[in-house]
Scaffold this active site. Structure first.
Site, PDB file in Angstrom:
ATOM      1  N   CYS A  24      14.035  27.171   6.234  1.00 57.64           N
ATOM      2  CA  CYS A  24      14.548  28.213   6.960  1.00 57.64           C
ATOM      3  C   CYS A  24      13.495  29.375   7.617  1.00 57.64           C
ATOM      4  O   CYS A  24      12.730  28.949   8.368  1.00 57.64           O
ATOM      5  CB  CYS A  24      15.758  28.932   6.270  1.00 57.64           C
ATOM      6  SG  CYS A  24      16.817  29.749   7.246  1.00 57.64           S
TER       7      CYS A  24
ATOM      8  N   HIS B  26      19.601  24.944   3.809  1.00 57.43           N
ATOM      9  CA  HIS B  26      19.104  25.442   2.433  1.00 57.43           C
ATOM     10  C   HIS B  26      19.566  24.463   1.315  1.00 57.43           C
ATOM     11  O   HIS B  26      20.519  24.528   0.771  1.00 57.43           O
ATOM     12  CB  HIS B  26      19.744  26.785   1.980  1.00 57.43           C
ATOM     13  CG  HIS B  26      19.159  27.630   2.770  1.00 57.43           C
ATOM     14  ND1 HIS B  26      18.068  28.710   2.348  1.00 57.43           N
ATOM     15  CD2 HIS B  26      19.543  28.239   4.143  1.00 57.43           C
ATOM     16  CE1 HIS B  26      17.807  29.667   3.399  1.00 57.43           C
ATOM     17  NE2 HIS B  26      18.620  29.460   4.351  1.00 57.43           N
TER      18      HIS B  26
ATOM     19  N   GLU C 200      18.571  23.936  -1.405  1.00 52.20           N
ATOM     20  CA  GLU C 200      18.633  24.724  -2.923  1.00 52.20           C
ATOM     21  C   GLU C 200      19.774  25.390  -3.191  1.00 52.20           C
ATOM     22  O   GLU C 200      20.121  25.949  -4.191  1.00 52.20           O
ATOM     23  CB  GLU C 200      17.457  25.685  -2.759  1.00 52.20           C
ATOM     24  CG  GLU C 200      17.307  26.923  -2.296  1.00 52.20           C
ATOM     25  CD  GLU C 200      17.262  26.958  -0.743  1.00 52.20           C
ATOM     26  OE1 GLU C 200      17.169  25.697  -0.074  1.00 52.20           O
ATOM     27  OE2 GLU C 200      17.469  27.973   0.109  1.00 52.20           O
TER      28      GLU C 200
END
Ligand SMILES: NC(=O)CC[C@H](N)C(=O)O
Length: 262
Positions: free
Chosen positions: A84, A211, A213
């Site tokens: 990002c 994302h 994560e």
């Protein structure tokens, strides 16, 4: 092998946790994951993750702390993954930059539209196909399926021309995940796009607009650990002996309050 996570702003803690889990899943016993805040710490790493957050803040803090040039040097040879804001920071050129422009690491041959999907309230999640060839080996070691959850938060996208081929030669940008838009999006000056790339790779640089994560899926982290491992080779080092990591983190210069949304 030591993987650093740039820890000056944004979602670095989640990356650290996922990288450690990926290391366990890949039985990568030598993997060490560290927070990076200074040029000295960066120099002790074999590979680096640049998290999501806010690209203008990140650039400002890096510049203030003399990290921008060391980052450019690092990213020219060692494996790096930008998610990002990290993807924006790594791009050679961007559309929709902060008024007056913004600093970039600029090592990857991509043009990124900075807030392509809108602002914070337009953040969304979608399911995307797991990119086959990249994940074949990982899927056999790490639990995962034919799709992955892609979380887009005020997300950027890589602009590709409509007739650009996905098959690329060595050293060129390879678009790993492509999102077809429900309807063409206008970029101004008569330019429209009907699809954008949201994950790409060029040599040792990986970028994702989403994302991983923030999901329970650790396969993208496993992909990066594997990429770093392949780059390091059997000796486990990218450029000769990587130095010992400093015991105590060095103090950062004063960081001014920065707006989260700009
Ligand atoms: N989630 C994110 O990292 C958002 C990035 C944001 N669009 C920026 O300009 O930095």
């Amino acid at each position: 092998m030591r993987v650093g996570v740039l820890a000056i702003q944004g979602g670095f803690a989640e990356h650290i946790s996922h990288l450690k889990k990926a290391g366990v899943a890949l039985a990568e016993k030598e993997l060490e994951v560290v927070e990076v805040r200074t040029a000295e710490e960066l120099d002790c790493c074999d590979a680096l993750v640049i998290p999501g957050g806010e690209s203008t803040c990140m650039a400002h803090i890096c510049k203030t702390n003399d990290l921008l040039e060391p980052l450019r040097d690092f990213c020219s040879t060692r494996p790096v993954w930008g998610t990002c804001a990290g993807m924006i920071f790594l791009a050679k050129s961007i559309q929709g930059s902060k008024e007056g422009g913004q600093l970039l690491i600029g090592n990857m041959d991509i043009t990124v539209n900075r807030n392509f999907f809108g602002n914070q309230v337009h953040s969304f999640e979608t399911s995307m196909a797991t990119p086959g060839s990249h994940f074949d080996e990982i899927n056999s070691k790490v639990h995962g399926g034919d799709t992955f959850r892609a979380v887009f938060i005020r997300a950027p996208a890589i602009i590709m021309s409509d007739n650009e081929e996905q098959e690329k030669g060595k050293g060129e940008v390879e678009y790993i995940s492509i999102l077809r838009l429900d309807e063409p999006a206008s970029l101004g000056e008569g330019q429209t796009v009907s699809r954008v790339a949201v994950a790409a790779k060029q040599n040792h640089i990986l970028v994702t607009a989403f994302h991983p994560e923030l999901t329970s899926d650790i396969r993208w982290h496993a992909l990066f650990v594997q990429m770093a491992r392949d780059h390091c080779g059997a000796g486990g080092k990218v450029q000769g002996a990587v130095k010992e990591f400093p015991k105590a983190p060095l103090p950062l210069a004063d960081i001014p309050d920065m707006p989260i949304l700009c």
